[in-house]
Design a protein around this motif. Structure first.
Motif, PDB file in Angstrom:
ATOM      1  N   LEU A  92       0.730  -1.347  -0.057  1.00  0.00           N
ATOM      2  CA  LEU A  92      -0.055   0.061  -0.121  1.00  0.00           C
ATOM      3  C   LEU A  92       0.682   1.163  -0.056  1.00  0.00           C
ATOM      4  CD1 LEU A  92      -1.576  -1.731   2.771  1.00  0.00           C
ATOM      5  CD2 LEU A  92      -3.223  -0.392   1.449  1.00  0.00           C
ATOM      6  N   PHE A 106      -3.934   9.099   4.238  1.00  0.00           N
ATOM      7  CA  PHE A 106      -4.624   8.428   3.322  1.00  0.00           C
ATOM      8  C   PHE A 106      -3.590   7.399   2.667  1.00  0.00           C
ATOM      9  CE2 PHE A 106      -7.739  11.554   4.046  1.00  0.00           C
ATOM     10  CZ  PHE A 106      -7.183  12.726   3.936  1.00  0.00           C
ATOM     11  N   PHE A 107      -4.625   6.345   2.497  1.00  0.00           N
ATOM     12  CA  PHE A 107      -4.068   5.227   1.737  1.00  0.00           C
ATOM     13  C   PHE A 107      -4.673   4.873   0.451  1.00  0.00           C
ATOM     14  CE2 PHE A 107      -1.383   3.020   4.747  1.00  0.00           C
ATOM     15  CZ  PHE A 107      -1.465   3.636   5.987  1.00  0.00           C
ATOM     16  N   GLY A 108      -3.715   4.231  -0.173  1.00  0.00           N
ATOM     17  CA  GLY A 108      -4.409   3.786  -1.489  1.00  0.00           C
ATOM     18  C   GLY A 108      -5.062   2.278  -1.414  1.00  0.00           C
ATOM     19  N   PRO A 109      -5.573   1.733  -2.587  1.00  0.00           N
ATOM     20  CA  PRO A 109      -6.443   0.701  -2.389  1.00  0.00           C
ATOM     21  C   PRO A 109      -5.607  -0.766  -2.056  1.00  0.00           C
ATOM     22  CG  PRO A 109      -6.450   1.270  -4.704  1.00  0.00           C
ATOM     23  CD  PRO A 109      -5.855   2.346  -3.975  1.00  0.00           C
ATOM     24  N   ARG A 112      -2.224  -6.547  -4.344  1.00  0.00           N
ATOM     25  CA  ARG A 112      -2.296  -7.790  -3.666  1.00  0.00           C
ATOM     26  C   ARG A 112      -1.480  -8.623  -4.500  1.00  0.00           C
ATOM     27  NH1 ARG A 112      -5.527 -10.760  -0.055  1.00  0.00           N
ATOM     28  NH2 ARG A 112      -7.167  -9.248   0.024  1.00  0.00           N
TER      29      ARG A 112
ATOM     30  N   TYR B  36      -8.325   3.746  11.855  1.00  0.00           N
ATOM     31  CA  TYR B  36      -8.737   3.512  10.355  1.00  0.00           C
ATOM     32  C   TYR B  36      -9.775   2.407  10.564  1.00  0.00           C
ATOM     33  CZ  TYR B  36      -4.837   5.934   8.574  1.00  0.00           C
ATOM     34  OH  TYR B  36      -3.865   6.939   8.230  1.00  0.00           O
ATOM     35  N   GLY B  41     -10.088  -6.686   1.428  1.00  0.00           N
ATOM     36  CA  GLY B  41      -9.396  -6.343   0.101  1.00  0.00           C
ATOM     37  C   GLY B  41      -9.443  -4.889  -0.233  1.00  0.00           C
ATOM     38  N   LYS B  42      -9.462  -3.730   0.768  1.00  0.00           N
ATOM     39  CA  LYS B  42      -9.249  -2.468   0.496  1.00  0.00           C
ATOM     40  C   LYS B  42      -8.267  -1.970   1.269  1.00  0.00           C
ATOM     41  CE  LYS B  42     -13.873  -1.842  -1.036  1.00  0.00           C
ATOM     42  NZ  LYS B  42     -15.204  -1.082  -1.130  1.00  0.00           N
ATOM     43  N   GLY B  43      -7.907  -0.823   1.087  1.00  0.00           N
ATOM     44  CA  GLY B  43      -6.838  -0.285   1.925  1.00  0.00           C
ATOM     45  C   GLY B  43      -7.687   0.680   3.026  1.00  0.00           C
ATOM     46  N   PRO B  44      -6.832   1.116   4.119  1.00  0.00           N
ATOM     47  CA  PRO B  44      -7.466   1.383   5.261  1.00  0.00           C
ATOM     48  C   PRO B  44      -8.289   2.826   4.639  1.00  0.00           C
ATOM     49  CG  PRO B  44      -5.111   0.832   5.817  1.00  0.00           C
ATOM     50  CD  PRO B  44      -5.410   0.717   4.254  1.00  0.00           C
ATOM     51  N   PHE B  46      -9.322   6.406   6.478  1.00  0.00           N
ATOM     52  CA  PHE B  46      -9.168   7.234   7.537  1.00  0.00           C
ATOM     53  C   PHE B  46     -10.388   7.536   8.296  1.00  0.00           C
ATOM     54  CE2 PHE B  46      -6.941  10.315   9.823  1.00  0.00           C
ATOM     55  CZ  PHE B  46      -7.819  11.773  10.373  1.00  0.00           C
TER      56      PHE B  46
END
Lengths: 116, 110
Positions: A92, A106-109, A112, B36, B41-44, B46
């Motif tokens: 990520l 903020f994080f990306g998706p 995997r 968070y 299957g997804k990013g955290p 906020f």
């Protein structure tokens, strides 16, 4: 808030090969971060990438294994080199933002990665 | 060594049954405590940043609080869509390095 996209979203790779993961942000940011989330585990910081300078790696991560590029203020890549099954994880990228409420990250998706 | 510990590992609630998640931290020079939500299957995603003991922040059914040693995420009258893994992280150092806990997997059943 920042909108972050990553490519690829997932990949299956053979042992010994390398994969480059791209991270694109919709606004200019000073610092970008790369994290790893191993199966069933929480997130661990790999490195911090500033534009125009070498990435700073955390203990246990080295540049030869995880080279990072940061060519401009909206883009970064992370390469996972000479992969082994132990590298199977979600990777990520994240960026820091600020608003009147304070700091956010903020994080990306995520990407995997499965290594066979 | 900086460390963040979350409890419980997993929590099962009935819809409407309020509860709290715990995050204990030993982070030198804490510059923020982050919460968070992460769906499979997804990013955290906020939720909150807390900076000083006594601070509270709310968002819909969630309220986060902070003391000098721990943070709580209170969930009031949860709904099935609140089911997710909730992560907390401490920020330290001269840059925004986040040290994450292992997370609490929350399941809310109708």
């Amino acid at each position: 808030s920042a909108v972050i996209s990553q490519k690829p979203s997932r990949d299956i790779c053979q042992r010994g090969t390398s994969l480059t993961i791209q991270c694109q942000v919709d606004s200019q940011v000073t610092m970008m971060f790369w994290y790893r989330q191993q199966p069933g585990q929480s997130l661990t910081l790999i490195a911090t990438a500033n534009q125009g300078s070498e990435a700073t790696y955390e203990s246990g991560f080295v540049i030869d294994k995880f080279p990072i590029s940061r060519p401009n203020l909206t883009f970064s890549t992370l390469t996972v080199s000479n992969m082994s099954p132990e590298d199977s994880s979600i990777y990520l990228c994240s960026v820091e933002g600020h608003n009147q409420a304070g700091r956010e990250q903020f994080f990306g998706p995520g990407t995997r990665l499965t290594v066979l | 060594e900086d460390q963040v510990t979350q409890s419980p590992e997993a929590l099962r609630l009935q819809e409407g049954e309020s509860s709290s998640l715990n995050c204990s931290y030993t982070v030198s020079g804490l510059r923020g405590l982050f919460w968070y939500r992460q769906d499979p299957g997804k990013g955290p995603e906020f939720l909150f940043t807390l900076y000083s003991a006594g601070e509270e922040k709310e968002k819909e059914r969630l309220k986060a609080t902070l003391t000098k040693k721990e943070s709580f995420l209170h969930i009031t009258a949860p709904k099935p869509e609140d089911s997710a893994t909730y992560l907390c992280a401490g920020s330290s150092g001269g840059y925004n390095k986040l040290i994450f806990g292992a997370g609490t997997r929350l399941a809310v059943h109708p």
